[in-house]
Motif scaffolding. Structure first.
Motif, PDB file in Angstrom:
ATOM      1  N   TYR A 291       2.916   5.257   7.733  1.00  0.00           N
ATOM      2  CA  TYR A 291       3.083   4.077   6.883  1.00  0.00           C
ATOM      3  C   TYR A 291       4.332   3.310   7.315  1.00  0.00           C
TER       4      TYR A 291
ATOM      5  N   GLU B 269       0.800  -1.223   0.000  1.00  0.00           N
ATOM      6  CA  GLU B 269       0.000   0.000   0.000  1.00  0.00           C
ATOM      7  C   GLU B 269       0.832   1.271   0.000  1.00  0.00           C
TER       8      GLU B 269
ATOM      9  N   ASP C  21      -4.315   9.328   4.045  1.00  0.00           N
ATOM     10  CA  ASP C  21      -3.205   8.658   3.355  1.00  0.00           C
ATOM     11  C   ASP C  21      -2.311   9.681   2.666  1.00  0.00           C
TER      12      ASP C  21
ATOM     13  N   VAL D 261       2.537  12.626   2.425  1.00  0.00           N
ATOM     14  CA  VAL D 261       2.104  11.250   2.634  1.00  0.00           C
ATOM     15  C   VAL D 261       2.130  10.958   4.135  1.00  0.00           C
TER      16      VAL D 261
ATOM     17  N   THR E 102       0.729   4.038  -2.984  1.00  0.00           N
ATOM     18  CA  THR E 102       0.359   5.424  -2.696  1.00  0.00           C
ATOM     19  C   THR E 102       1.401   6.394  -3.244  1.00  0.00           C
TER      20      THR E 102
ATOM     21  N   ALA F 173      -5.884   5.945  -0.676  1.00  0.00           N
ATOM     22  CA  ALA F 173      -5.340   5.006  -1.655  1.00  0.00           C
ATOM     23  C   ALA F 173      -5.538   3.592  -1.146  1.00  0.00           C
TER      24      ALA F 173
END
Length: 389
Positions: free
Chosen positions: A184, A157, A218, A180, A161, A229
């Motif tokens: 993550y 992911e 995201d 971003v 993205t 995303a």
């Protein structure tokens, strides 16, 4: 220049607060002139733009029946049960009032149609001109972008993205900065497919207020457009999507929640917008859905599901055009229509949140707290008749 924008050029300032610019003249090396060198490309773009007037590219109104927006829930914990303004005809068919992309994004639609009718119909205002220039450059380089996104189909992911933002989304945007989510796992400043250093950054993408809906986005494009995303098995769906299949809808409620919060936040933070019908983009590896909310008029819109790829494995250009309209909404969106205002079908968000409405109006901010994962299922409804406006 033919004016299809409903008098928009009479504004004293544009949607970025810029004064009207002088008449723009194309040069031989400008993208506007180069694009017209391929008459077939111009004709294709015109036909693609005309798809924005059809039932394949339209929005339906949503009413919120139940939600947990009055409590301190993260976006990923958001619950939002909705209904559409559909009705049954005497023949037993289901009918719904729908709004064309060309109606909601009248400015952007007119911009493209004016240009494809005459190469000299280049927008005079700087922001509009840059927006159209971004679109044309992406279309010229679409094969390279297509290849990059194909290479990222198997990516996790975070890499999907970043690839999406680096190769497609930022290149469509007037403001090409993006942030971003820095939560993550395994994040990298190197693009998954081309190994280039990305032009965006990782940062705190949280918005809202911990007393109500809040959480991490995201991706935020140019501080103006939130993006969700999804991975390949996390497809997003919409109530207006004509499909017999069931799709996992882990993100639909989250998309609605972040759209509403972002709209209230932009209303609080921005004073130069022409209107406050603010979009949010949900984009998976095969499809796209758009939500828009206007906190002034309590209007919530959801698009039909938009396929990103053709059966032959090519990016569908009309999908790119739809995303371009949403990303550059401050230049392309014409706001809530009179029909929306007068049809008697609002989202009822103020009713749902009661006294917490003041929190949404006064207390939302950037940088507010964490979110968590919740998975839910949603079965899209099917409509027989679309009453397009």
């Amino acid at each position: 220049m033919a004016d299809c924008s409903g008098g928009r050029d009479s504004r004293a300032i544009d949607s970025r607060g810029e004064p009207p610019s002088k008449k723009y003249k194309t040069t031989k090396d400008s993208v506007f002139d180069k694009y017209w060198d391929d008459s077939n490309a111009v004709e294709r773009l015109k036909k693609i733009a005309e798809l924005l007037t059809t039932r394949d590219y339209c929005f339906c109104l949503l009413k919120i029946l139940k939600c947990n927006a009055d409590k301190g829930n993260a976006f990923s914990q958001a619950y939002c049960e909705t209904s559409t303004n559909s009705k049954e005809t005497s023949a037993g068919a289901r009918s719904i009032d729908a709004y064309r992309f060309s109606t909601v994004f009248k400015h952007g639609y007119s911009m493209v149609m004016n240009y494809t009718n005459d190469r000299n119909n280049v927008p005079e205002r700087r922001g509009d001109r840059i927006a159209l220039e971004r679109l044309l450059n992406v279309l010229i380089n679409l094969k390279d972008i297509e290849e990059a996104l194909k290479n990222a189909q198997s990516a996790k992911e975070v890499d999907w993205t970043i690839t999406l933002a680096h190769h497609l989304l930022r290149n469509l945007a007037v403001n090409q900065t993006y942030v971003v989510d820095n939560h993550y796992a395994g994040r990298s400043c190197i693009c998954f497919c081309c190994k280039q250093t990305i032009t965006g950054s990782f940062g705190d993408t949280s918005i809202g207020c911990t007393a109500v809906w809040h959480g991490y986005l995201d991706l935020i494009l140019g501080s103006e457009v939130p993006v969700k995303a999804a991975e390949d098995d996390d497809e997003v769906v919409c109530e207006g999507n004509k499909s017999s299949s069931e799709f996992p809808a882990k993100h639909r409620d989250q998309l609605i929640a972040q759209t509403i919060v972002f709209s209230f936040l932009q209303k609080k933070e921005k004073s130069t917008y022409e209107n406050y019908l603010i979009p949010s983009i949900g984009i998976a590896k095969k499809q796209v859905v758009l939500f828009l909310y206007d906190s002034e008029h309590d209007i919530l819109l959801e698009s039909k599901l938009i396929k990103l790829w053709s059966p032959g494995g090519h990016i569908i250009t009309s999908a790119v055009l739809a995303v371009w309209l949403a990303i550059n909404f401050s230049f392309t969106c014409s706001g809530v229509t009179e029909h929306m205002k007068n049809c008697g079908f609002t989202a009822d968000f103020p009713k749902q949140v009661g006294k917490e409405l003041k929190v949404y109006e006064k207390c939302l901010r950037f940088g507010c707290g964490p979110g968590s994962e919740v998975k839910e299922m949603f079965e899209p409804e099917v409509y027989d008749i679309f009453n397009l406006h």
